[in-house]
Design an enzyme around this catalytic site. Structure first.
Site: not given
Ligand code: NDP
Length: 499
Positions: A162, A259, A293, A471
């Site tokens: 995002n 996060e 988020c 963070e």
């Molecule tokens: P995901 O949890 O799907 O993915 C986050 C990252 O983790 C991506 O790089 C993803 O790779 C990778 N990933 C996927 N599976 C695994 C695994 N089993 N082990 C380790 N890494 C993995 O989140 P999204 O990318 O869909 O982002 C949206 C989510 O992030 C929302 O729920 C949002 O709330 C949260 N978010 C939280 C923030 C915070 O600071 N609290 C800030 C921004 C977002 P790939 O995409 O290539 O599958």
């Protein structure tokens, strides 16, 4: 180090790894990224296999254990971070366009992200310059205690889709400032800006192996999370994936900074500046397409002003310009992919079946210019109950779920009644209401008479299922460090030990 970011004259960008300073020409699988606004393939991302992830971790391990970076002065590290910040500024428009195109977010939002990203590299430089430990002399005149603050080691930085450049910059410069070495794993959907930033890092003169980039899908993230050679995982993403990272990391009990998701509420009391509050509620629900988020997808509004307030929010939501992400006039772009759009609209349909009233939005947009992309009109749903998924789960789209309240206690209970605790917003002019409510809210951030608005000097993170650790701020920087206590006695120890 070569830049991995290749923009051919025509056709998709080819995005790959940087391992030990070299662009890794993976012969394996690639992942097509289709722009959410047009459905055209704009990049092809190399999918790291286990051997490539292993090579990246080994390079970071060597660079930490044997290389110069952890042994540089803080001034040298700060100078490097400033060079990267300047280069990000020089390439700001290109970076913003990459993120806007691949995320589907409005270009204006992406431009703000890149300005923020450059600022984070500069802030990390300032933190490097003030990195310090402590001394103690309370153990008696012959005792000196030194507490050294040291880099934690090799860190894996897993970034969601995002805010690709911004969240990378919430992690990597702070890790480098502390003297760590790193492996970055961007989301498979949005790897292009990370690739360009790695080109800039090379240009700024970082030694090989200090920062490595592995592209690919979640499997690469899982391999990093379980690697025994990684000392810390800093992960931003969904709570569901965060739980997988916790499980995968248990082998060597690595440190974690997580996060995760959020489900913020804006609590609007009757004495608030209702015009400002209505604008902020519409903004908070739709900023970054609602894929944020710290987005504010829940509205809790005091009974006596609820009718007029909801009407004003609806009016503002209906004015939001939905359009192609790269159009500078666009205020709401395209959602990340088709499955996600269907999921978001499904939450609205489900709420409507559970006594919710859709006050506006949620219909598919059939305008010709938008017909190929993942667009929806921003939605407002008035709810009558707090147990529907639209109110409790992270929807991550431009949808506001609204409930009325009659007492402050009820508003606090509704705000706290979800598993998340990342942020909330209070609108009131009464100091007692503001402070008592802020203290009662179980979230890492509380905005007051503003929303999604805090400087990076303030630590950012979640209570409850929204995360572990912080963070940014000094606390965020310290996540990338270990403390070592050195206890020293001078003089002869005769009689000090019982044997
Ligand atoms: P995901 O949890 O799907 O993915 C986050 C990252 O983790 C991506 O790089 C993803 O790779 C990778 N990933 C996927 N599976 C695994 C695994 N089993 N082990 C380790 N890494 C993995 O989140 P999204 O990318 O869909 O982002 C949206 C989510 O992030 C929302 O729920 C949002 O709330 C949260 N978010 C939280 C923030 C915070 O600071 N609290 C800030 C921004 C977002 P790939 O995409 O290539 O599958």
């Amino acid at each position: 180090m070569n830049a991995t970011h290749t923009t051919p004259a025509t056709g998709p960008r080819i995005i790959g790894h940087v391992i030990d300073g070299v662009e890794a020409a993976s012969a394996g699988r690639t992942i097509d990224r289709r722009a959410p606004g047009t459905d055209e393939v704009v990049s092809q991302v190399m999918a790291a296999d286990a051997a490539e992830v292993g090579s990246a971790v080994a390079a970071a391990r060597r660079a930490f254990d044997e290389g110069p970076w952890p042994r540089t002065t803080v001034a040298e590290r700060a100078a490097f971070l400033h060079r990267v910040a300047d280069l990000i500024d020089d390439h700001a428009e290109e970076l913003a366009r990459l993120d806007a195109e691949e995320v589907g977010k409005p270009l204006t939002t992406a431009r703000g992200d890149i300005g923020g990203a450059a600022g984070l590299w500069r802030y990390a430089a300032a933190l490097a310059m003030t990195m310090k430990g402590q001394t103690f002399t309370e153990g008696g005149p012959d005792h000196t205690g030194l507490v050294l603050r040291e880099p934690i080691g090799v860190v894996a930085l897993i970034v969601p889709w995002n805010f690709p450049a911004l969240i990378l910059s919430q992690k990597l410069p702070f890790a480098l400032a502390a003297g760590c070495t790193a492996i970055v794993k961007p989301s498979e959907f949005t790897s292009s800006s990370a690739s360009l930033i790695f080109g800039l890092i090379a240009e700024a003169g970082l030694p090989a192996g200090v920062a490595n980039l592995v592209t690919g899908d979640g499997r690469a993230g899982a391999l990093l999370s379980e690697s025994p050679a990684v000392d810390l995982v800093s992960f931003t993403g969904s709570t569901a994936t965060g739980r997988k990272v916790v499980q995968a990391s248990s082998g060597n009990l690595k440190k974690l900074s997580l996060e995760l998701g959020g489900k913020a509420a804006q609590l609007v009391f009757a004495d608030a500046d209702l015009e400002d509050a209505a604008a902020a509620v519409a903004h908070g629900a739709t900023f970054n397409n609602g894929e944020c988020c710290v987005g504010q997808p829940r509205l809790l509004v005091e009974d006596q002003v609820a009718d007029d307030f909801l009407a004003e929010v609806v009016r503002r939501m209906e004015r939001i310009r939905v359009g192609q992400p790269l159009d500078p006039q666009t205020q709401l772009g395209a959602l990340i992919h088709a499955d996600h759009l269907a999921k978001v609209r499904g939450y609205v349909e489900d709420a409507a079946e559970h006594d919710g009233t859709v006050l506006t939005g949620a219909a598919p947009l059939t305008d010709h210019a938008l017909s190929a992309g993942q667009f929806m009109a921003p939605a407002v749903v008035e709810l009558t109950r707090a147990d529907v998924p639209l109110f409790t789960e992270e929807v991550f789209g431009p949808v506001l779920g609204a409930l009325r309240f009659s007492t402050r206690e009820e508003a606090i209970s509704l705000a706290n009644g979800v598993e998340y605790g990342l942020s909330n917003t209070i609108w009131s002019k009464n100091t007692d209401t503001v402070l008592d409510t802020a203290k009662a809210l179980r979230s890492g951030t509380v905005y007051v008479n503003t929303t999604i608005d805090a400087p990076p000097q303030m630590p950012f993170g979640g209570y409850k299922a929204s995360g572990v650790g912080r963070e940014m701020g000094e606390a965020g920087f310290e996540e990338f460090t270990e403390l070592k206590s050195i206890s020293i006695r001078t003089g002869k120890r005769t009689g000090a030990f019982p044997v």
